[in-house]
Design a protein around this motif. Structure first.
Motif, PDB file in Angstrom:
ATOM      1  N   LEU A  86       0.835  -1.199   0.000  1.00  0.00           N
ATOM      2  CA  LEU A  86       0.000   0.000   0.000  1.00  0.00           C
ATOM      3  C   LEU A  86       0.870   1.249   0.000  1.00  0.00           C
ATOM      4  CD1 LEU A  86      -2.665   1.626   0.504  1.00  0.00           C
ATOM      5  CD2 LEU A  86      -2.293   1.225   2.949  1.00  0.00           C
ATOM      6  N   ASN A  87       1.876   1.288   0.852  1.00  0.00           N
ATOM      7  CA  ASN A  87       2.744   2.459   0.932  1.00  0.00           C
ATOM      8  C   ASN A  87       3.524   2.686  -0.356  1.00  0.00           C
ATOM      9  OD1 ASN A  87       2.531   4.030   3.298  1.00  0.00           O
ATOM     10  ND2 ASN A  87       3.388   2.377   4.523  1.00  0.00           N
ATOM     11  N   LYS A  88       3.930   1.622  -1.004  1.00  0.00           N
ATOM     12  CA  LYS A  88       4.645   1.763  -2.277  1.00  0.00           C
ATOM     13  C   LYS A  88       3.710   2.264  -3.374  1.00  0.00           C
ATOM     14  CE  LYS A  88       8.203  -1.680  -1.217  1.00  0.00           C
ATOM     15  NZ  LYS A  88       8.825  -2.975  -1.592  1.00  0.00           N
ATOM     16  N   LYS A  89       2.474   1.807  -3.361  1.00  0.00           N
ATOM     17  CA  LYS A  89       1.496   2.290  -4.339  1.00  0.00           C
ATOM     18  C   LYS A  89       1.193   3.771  -4.115  1.00  0.00           C
ATOM     19  CE  LYS A  89      -0.942  -2.079  -5.288  1.00  0.00           C
ATOM     20  NZ  LYS A  89      -2.231  -2.801  -5.152  1.00  0.00           N
ATOM     21  N   ILE A  90       1.128   4.180  -2.849  1.00  0.00           N
ATOM     22  CA  ILE A  90       0.920   5.596  -2.542  1.00  0.00           C
ATOM     23  C   ILE A  90       2.043   6.435  -3.146  1.00  0.00           C
ATOM     24  CG2 ILE A  90       0.989   7.289  -0.660  1.00  0.00           C
ATOM     25  CD1 ILE A  90      -0.574   5.233   1.046  1.00  0.00           C
ATOM     26  N   ALA A  91       3.274   5.968  -3.003  1.00  0.00           N
ATOM     27  CA  ALA A  91       4.411   6.682  -3.586  1.00  0.00           C
ATOM     28  C   ALA A  91       4.287   6.773  -5.105  1.00  0.00           C
ATOM     29  CB  ALA A  91       5.716   5.982  -3.204  1.00  0.00           C
ATOM     30  N   GLU A  92       3.860   5.688  -5.741  1.00  0.00           N
ATOM     31  CA  GLU A  92       3.760   5.683  -7.198  1.00  0.00           C
ATOM     32  C   GLU A  92       2.615   6.564  -7.681  1.00  0.00           C
ATOM     33  OE1 GLU A  92       3.927   1.620  -8.607  1.00  0.00           O
ATOM     34  OE2 GLU A  92       5.885   1.290  -7.665  1.00  0.00           O
ATOM     35  N   TYR A  93       1.532   6.599  -6.945  1.00  0.00           N
ATOM     36  CA  TYR A  93       0.440   7.519  -7.282  1.00  0.00           C
ATOM     37  C   TYR A  93       0.889   8.967  -7.097  1.00  0.00           C
ATOM     38  CZ  TYR A  93      -3.725   4.907  -8.604  1.00  0.00           C
ATOM     39  OH  TYR A  93      -4.648   4.173  -9.315  1.00  0.00           O
ATOM     40  N   THR A  94       1.701   9.222  -6.079  1.00  0.00           N
ATOM     41  CA  THR A  94       2.233  10.568  -5.879  1.00  0.00           C
ATOM     42  C   THR A  94       3.059  11.008  -7.077  1.00  0.00           C
ATOM     43  OG1 THR A  94       2.302  10.277  -3.480  1.00  0.00           O
ATOM     44  CG2 THR A  94       3.679  12.012  -4.400  1.00  0.00           C
TER      45      THR A  94
ATOM     46  N   CYS B   1       7.134   3.920   2.470  1.00  0.00           N
ATOM     47  CA  CYS B   1       6.643   4.857   1.465  1.00  0.00           C
ATOM     48  C   CYS B   1       7.740   5.838   1.049  1.00  0.00           C
ATOM     49  CB  CYS B   1       5.427   5.621   2.012  1.00  0.00           C
ATOM     50  SG  CYS B   1       4.640   6.714   0.817  1.00  0.00           S
ATOM     51  N   LEU B   2       8.464   6.369   2.033  1.00  0.00           N
ATOM     52  CA  LEU B   2       9.519   7.332   1.733  1.00  0.00           C
ATOM     53  C   LEU B   2      10.673   6.677   0.986  1.00  0.00           C
ATOM     54  CD1 LEU B   2       7.806   8.783   3.917  1.00  0.00           C
ATOM     55  CD2 LEU B   2       9.921   9.834   4.737  1.00  0.00           C
TER      56      LEU B   2
END
Length: 373
Positions: free
Chosen positions: A255-263, A354-355
């Protein structure tokens, strides 16, 4: 070694009549280089969270007004924006979303600009945006109004989060700018399911689906054929009883990696600027219809062109505080001995993932120079 990004900081002290806190925020932003962005005649999206009704930890509209006025002073055409929620609540469609924003004080009279819900009435007005270097997301589904803007600004309430661990700028941008289908893609494998008790067999889902995924049993109730489903989430938008929902079963790290990619999909290729306020640091997201007491004292305001460095600086500032003794950090079973309050509050999460991923795919760097004004 990568060059450090500059993160600018100001505390919440305003001991003199010469400057109030909104003015201090404007000074911080200008010191951080906000004035170098060409905004003259440009549409400027200010992405923030208007707060789920019942929550009182969200940012006050006064903060938005400070950013709006600064944009206008540079010739920009600002609007406040967010996308509809995947879950059932006060912000699942544009009408309810705007009404909730108004109830929480975000009117054109208090903020100085209008609200546009970026993914439209039912949460399906989206743009497919390629994610260069994406490992989990090749094409992100972003609310159209966000992508139509010429300049993008994130105004973030920095806090904890029950699934991502931490709700900072990356969370505000990546998850927040995803359409309902985009949010579903981040939260799970992109396949909804039907709560049978709620389904009334109206077949609205079948009429909207282009792939024949909704199937109906002898009782007339729907199920979703996941082999046919493409995860567009349009059935979620049209169901009159909110019977079709997301599983929320994605592992926190993914989930955190997907958030980064959406960012990355949101910020790539245009001027962006990021502000985070470390105030009322609740343990959970502002999507909750309630808020617990802050886990640490208020810290201050941060600004940067680099959202990764900004999140790292805010996290470091929170973890340097003494935990509030009447907060969730002192609940039974909460272990703060590691010094990571976010992980202590939500042990199944690791916010740093995520970071790390955001840095890996080229959004920014975790290395920063903190400049206090």
């Amino acid at each position: 070694m990568a060059e450090k990004s500059k993160v600018y900081f100001a505390d919440f002290r305003a001991p003199s009549w010469r400057e109030n806190l909104p003015q201090k925020l404007a000074r911080l932003m200008m010191t951080a280089g906000f004035g170098d962005i060409d905004m003259d005649g440009k549409y400027v999206a200010i992405k923030m969270h208007f707060g789920e009704p019942g929550n009182l930890a969200y940012l006050r509209p006064n903060w938005a007004r400070a950013v709006v006025d600064l944009v206008k002073s540079h010739g920009g055409k600002p609007f406040l924006t967010d996308c509809n929620t995947l879950y059932v609540g006060g912000r699942k469609n544009a009408l309810d979303h705007i009404e909730s924003a108004y109830i929480n004080g975000f009117t054109p009279y208090s903020t100085g600009c209008h609200i546009l819900i970026a993914d439209g009435l039912k949460g399906n007005d989206e743009v497919e945006v390629p994610v260069e270097g994406g490992e989990y997301v090749k094409s992100a589904k972003i609310g159209r109004a966000v992508m139509d803007a010429d300049v993008f600004i994130s105004l973030t309430h920095f806090k904890g989060h029950e699934q991502a661990g931490m709700g900072g700028a990356l969370k505000n941008i990546g998850m927040g700018c995803g359409s309902r289908a985009g949010k579903m893609e981040q939260h799970n494998s992109g396949k909804p399911f039907v709560k049978q008790k709620k389904c009334i067999g109206c077949r609205a889902c079948a009429r909207i689906c282009a792939h024949g995924a909704p199937q109906f049993g002898a009782d007339g109730k729907a199920t979703i054929d996941t082999d046919k489903c493409v995860g567009c989430a349009r059935c979620l938008a049209v169901c009159p009883k909110d019977a079709i929902q997301c599983l929320y079963d994605e592992a926190p790290a993914i989930l955190n990696k997907k958030i980064a990619e959406y960012t990355k999909a949101v910020v790539d290729g245009r001027p962006c600027f990021h502000v985070s306020l470390v105030v009322d640091v609740s343990p959970n997201c502002d999507c909750h219809a309630e808020n617990d007491v802050p886990i640490v004292p208020d810290v201050g305001m941060f600004a940067s062109f680099d959202p990764v460095a900004l999140d790292q600086a805010c996290a470091d500032a929170v973890l340097a505080q003494t935990p509030a003794p009447n907060s969730a950090l002192f609940d039974e079973g909460c272990d703060c001995s590691s010094g990571d309050y976010f992980h202590a509050a939500h042990p199944d999460t690791d916010w740093a993932v995520c970071l790390e991923h955001a840095e890996k795919i080229g959004i920014g760097t975790r290395a920063y120079e903190l400049i206090k004004i």
